[in-house]
Design a protein around this motif. Structure first.
Motif, PDB file in Angstrom:
ATOM      1  N   GLY A   1      51.865  89.420  11.955  1.00 25.29           N
ATOM      2  CA  GLY A   1      53.020  90.255  12.275  1.00 25.29           C
ATOM      3  C   GLY A   1      54.067  89.499  13.066  1.00 25.29           C
ATOM      4  O   GLY A   1      55.259  89.585  12.806  1.00 25.29           O
ATOM      5  N   ARG A   2      53.628  88.743  14.066  1.00 28.40           N
ATOM      6  CA  ARG A   2      54.558  87.936  14.866  1.00 28.40           C
ATOM      7  C   ARG A   2      55.240  86.867  14.028  1.00 28.40           C
ATOM      8  O   ARG A   2      56.424  86.609  14.166  1.00 28.40           O
ATOM      9  CB  ARG A   2      53.807  87.253  16.013  1.00 28.40           C
ATOM     10  CG  ARG A   2      53.406  88.134  17.109  1.00 28.40           C
ATOM     11  CD  ARG A   2      54.627  88.542  17.889  1.00 28.40           C
ATOM     12  NE  ARG A   2      54.227  89.360  18.998  1.00 28.40           N
ATOM     13  CZ  ARG A   2      54.925  89.486  20.104  1.00 28.40           C
ATOM     14  NH1 ARG A   2      56.066  88.874  20.221  1.00 28.40           N
ATOM     15  NH2 ARG A   2      54.499  90.260  21.055  1.00 28.40           N
ATOM     16  N   TRP A   3      54.478  86.243  13.164  1.00 29.04           N
ATOM     17  CA  TRP A   3      54.995  85.183  12.307  1.00 29.04           C
ATOM     18  C   TRP A   3      56.070  85.753  11.389  1.00 29.04           C
ATOM     19  O   TRP A   3      57.133  85.191  11.223  1.00 29.04           O
ATOM     20  CB  TRP A   3      53.846  84.625  11.494  1.00 29.04           C
ATOM     21  CG  TRP A   3      53.985  83.190  11.083  1.00 29.04           C
ATOM     22  CD1 TRP A   3      55.099  82.413  11.128  1.00 29.04           C
ATOM     23  CD2 TRP A   3      52.948  82.374  10.559  1.00 29.04           C
ATOM     24  NE1 TRP A   3      54.818  81.164  10.669  1.00 29.04           N
ATOM     25  CE2 TRP A   3      53.497  81.108  10.311  1.00 29.04           C
ATOM     26  CE3 TRP A   3      51.615  82.591  10.269  1.00 29.04           C
ATOM     27  CZ2 TRP A   3      52.758  80.071   9.769  1.00 29.04           C
ATOM     28  CZ3 TRP A   3      50.892  81.545   9.746  1.00 29.04           C
ATOM     29  CH2 TRP A   3      51.452  80.300   9.501  1.00 29.04           C
ATOM     30  N   ARG A   4      55.769  86.901  10.788  1.00 33.46           N
ATOM     31  CA  ARG A   4      56.709  87.548   9.873  1.00 33.46           C
ATOM     32  C   ARG A   4      57.964  88.001  10.621  1.00 33.46           C
ATOM     33  O   ARG A   4      59.069  87.869  10.133  1.00 33.46           O
ATOM     34  CB  ARG A   4      56.026  88.735   9.210  1.00 33.46           C
ATOM     35  CG  ARG A   4      56.873  89.409   8.187  1.00 33.46           C
ATOM     36  CD  ARG A   4      56.036  90.428   7.413  1.00 33.46           C
ATOM     37  NE  ARG A   4      56.930  91.279   6.690  1.00 33.46           N
ATOM     38  CZ  ARG A   4      57.164  92.538   6.982  1.00 33.46           C
ATOM     39  NH1 ARG A   4      56.530  93.088   7.980  1.00 33.46           N
ATOM     40  NH2 ARG A   4      58.000  93.252   6.286  1.00 33.46           N
ATOM     41  N   GLU A   5      57.771  88.532  11.833  1.00 29.04           N
ATOM     42  CA  GLU A   5      58.894  88.982  12.650  1.00 29.04           C
ATOM     43  C   GLU A   5      59.823  87.816  12.991  1.00 29.04           C
ATOM     44  O   GLU A   5      61.041  87.944  12.935  1.00 29.04           O
ATOM     45  CB  GLU A   5      58.344  89.577  13.939  1.00 29.04           C
ATOM     46  CG  GLU A   5      58.994  90.852  14.372  1.00 29.04           C
ATOM     47  CD  GLU A   5      58.299  91.417  15.581  1.00 29.04           C
ATOM     48  OE1 GLU A   5      58.568  90.928  16.697  1.00 29.04           O
ATOM     49  OE2 GLU A   5      57.476  92.330  15.397  1.00 29.04           O
TER      50      GLU A   5
END
Length: 113
Positions: A45-49
């Motif tokens: 999720g952090r990577w995608r964000e």
């Protein structure tokens, strides 16, 4: 540490925890697997964000902060900014919205045959 760095680190740590839990025969192994899966989910999720933030920043830099439906039509956007420069009060917001949606708001023509 930025979100771009936190994402891959959390994915790697989560994968290690999940793999450790999968290989272990101890009673808490299922907990390790669940914690590892949660960490992988968080990291993805952090990577995608972080990747999406770069695209959003590029979009705002190219088209400006006032993203509206007419933003890709530069002629219409220039005319709108000429009528009401940024920071001025729009007296009739309904009329303004009607002007902004002009081509799409016309009903289809009807012809009797």
């Amino acid at each position: 540490m930025t979100d771009r760095e936190k994402g891959p680190l959390a994915v790697a740590a989560g994968a290690i925890l999940a793999a450790t839990g999968a290989c272990s025969r101890r009673p808490g192994a299922a907990g390790l697997m669940i914690a590892g899966a949660g960490l992988v989910w968080y990291g993805l999720g952090r990577w995608r964000e972080a990747a999406g933030a770069g695209r959003r920043a590029a979009h705002l830099a190219r088209y400006g902060a006032g993203v509206s439906t007419g933003i890709y039509d530069h002629v219409a956007q220039a005319a709108k900014e000429e009528r009401h420069p940024a920071g001025t009060l729009i007296e009739d917001v309904v009329e303004e919205a009607s002007d902004d949606s002009f081509p799409c708001s016309d009903p289809p023509s009807w012809t009797a045959r």
